[in-house]
Scaffold this motif. Structure first.
Motif, PDB file in Angstrom:
ATOM      1  N   ASP A  10      -2.031  -2.787  -2.425  1.00  0.00           N
ATOM      2  CA  ASP A  10      -1.736  -3.507  -1.195  1.00  0.00           C
ATOM      3  C   ASP A  10      -1.965  -2.587   0.003  1.00  0.00           C
ATOM      4  O   ASP A  10      -1.300  -1.551   0.137  1.00  0.00           O
ATOM      5  CB  ASP A  10      -0.290  -4.009  -1.222  1.00  0.00           C
ATOM      6  CG  ASP A  10       0.098  -4.695   0.071  1.00  0.00           C
ATOM      7  OD1 ASP A  10      -0.502  -5.741   0.386  1.00  0.00           O
ATOM      8  OD2 ASP A  10       0.991  -4.159   0.763  1.00  0.00           O
ATOM      9  N   THR A  11      -2.916  -2.953   0.864  1.00  0.00           N
ATOM     10  CA  THR A  11      -3.269  -2.116   2.011  1.00  0.00           C
ATOM     11  C   THR A  11      -2.079  -1.881   2.926  1.00  0.00           C
ATOM     12  O   THR A  11      -1.859  -0.761   3.400  1.00  0.00           O
ATOM     13  CB  THR A  11      -4.434  -2.749   2.805  1.00  0.00           C
ATOM     14  OG1 THR A  11      -5.535  -2.912   1.927  1.00  0.00           O
ATOM     15  CG2 THR A  11      -4.843  -1.875   3.968  1.00  0.00           C
ATOM     16  N   HIS A  12      -1.301  -2.905   3.197  1.00  0.00           N
ATOM     17  CA  HIS A  12      -0.141  -2.749   4.079  1.00  0.00           C
ATOM     18  C   HIS A  12       0.854  -1.745   3.487  1.00  0.00           C
ATOM     19  O   HIS A  12       1.358  -0.876   4.201  1.00  0.00           O
ATOM     20  CB  HIS A  12       0.551  -4.094   4.333  1.00  0.00           C
ATOM     21  CG  HIS A  12       1.706  -3.972   5.272  1.00  0.00           C
ATOM     22  ND1 HIS A  12       1.540  -3.801   6.636  1.00  0.00           N
ATOM     23  CD2 HIS A  12       3.042  -3.964   5.050  1.00  0.00           C
ATOM     24  CE1 HIS A  12       2.735  -3.696   7.197  1.00  0.00           C
ATOM     25  NE2 HIS A  12       3.664  -3.798   6.262  1.00  0.00           N
ATOM     26  N   GLU A  15      -0.671   1.793   3.831  1.00  0.00           N
ATOM     27  CA  GLU A  15      -0.768   2.320   5.188  1.00  0.00           C
ATOM     28  C   GLU A  15       0.543   2.346   5.955  1.00  0.00           C
ATOM     29  O   GLU A  15       0.709   3.143   6.869  1.00  0.00           O
ATOM     30  CB  GLU A  15      -1.788   1.497   5.980  1.00  0.00           C
ATOM     31  CG  GLU A  15      -3.197   1.633   5.434  1.00  0.00           C
ATOM     32  CD  GLU A  15      -4.195   0.719   6.125  1.00  0.00           C
ATOM     33  OE1 GLU A  15      -3.782  -0.177   6.899  1.00  0.00           O
ATOM     34  OE2 GLU A  15      -5.395   0.897   5.882  1.00  0.00           O
ATOM     35  N   ARG A  16       1.488   1.491   5.600  1.00  0.00           N
ATOM     36  CA  ARG A  16       2.729   1.396   6.379  1.00  0.00           C
ATOM     37  C   ARG A  16       3.996   1.534   5.548  1.00  0.00           C
ATOM     38  O   ARG A  16       5.086   1.643   6.089  1.00  0.00           O
ATOM     39  CB  ARG A  16       2.775   0.052   7.122  1.00  0.00           C
ATOM     40  CG  ARG A  16       1.594  -0.223   8.053  1.00  0.00           C
ATOM     41  CD  ARG A  16       1.423   0.780   9.165  1.00  0.00           C
ATOM     42  NE  ARG A  16       2.562   0.873  10.039  1.00  0.00           N
ATOM     43  CZ  ARG A  16       2.696   0.237  11.199  1.00  0.00           C
ATOM     44  NH1 ARG A  16       1.748  -0.549  11.631  1.00  0.00           N
ATOM     45  NH2 ARG A  16       3.772   0.388  11.927  1.00  0.00           N
TER      46      ARG A  16
END
Length: 132
Positions: A10-12, A15-16
């Protein structure tokens, strides 16, 4: 990878999120930049594998992976230039590590004897020694 570091798809989350999920390359390595915690000077660039990163986080001493020797390496184990980690950061997509360190021993980082591995400047297409 390793039990210590999961793989995030999951990119989110990558990155976060709060999960440390370094993206090691096809050789199982991640780029690592070491800077002096007090001056901000770039001391060296090296590689870490999962074990080196794990040991760095656990011990507070910089560990790297030597591509030439194909072995784990505690920075300063033989030279006395141990790097005590003050802060560890990972970039936005978790494929590069930045560690802020306080070098011990004579304060050097380079195996050639300089304070920084970046002791040469490119001038007129040639390398010129110019330590900071």
């Amino acid at each position: 990878m390793s039990e210590r570091f999961p793989t995030l798809t999951d990119t989110h989350a990558l990155e976060r999120g709060e999960t440390i999920a370094p993206r090691f390359d096809d050789n199982g390595l991640i780029a690592a930049i070491a800077t002096h915690a007090d001056t901000g000077e770039v001391l060296m660039f090296a590689w870490m594998n999962a074990q080196a990163l794990d040991l760095t986080l656990k011990t507070g001493k910089a560990h790297y992976w030597s591509r030439s020797r194909q072995e784990l390496w505690l920075k300063g184990e033989t030279s006395g230039q141990v790097q005590l980690v003050v802060e560890t950061r990972i970039d936005c997509d978790q494929d590069c590590v930045w560690i802020k360190v306080r070098p011990q021993g004579d304060g050097g980082a380079c195996h050639v004897g300089f304070r920084s591995c970046f002791y040469r400047v490119v001038e007129d297409g040639k390398l010129v020694e110019r330590p900071e």
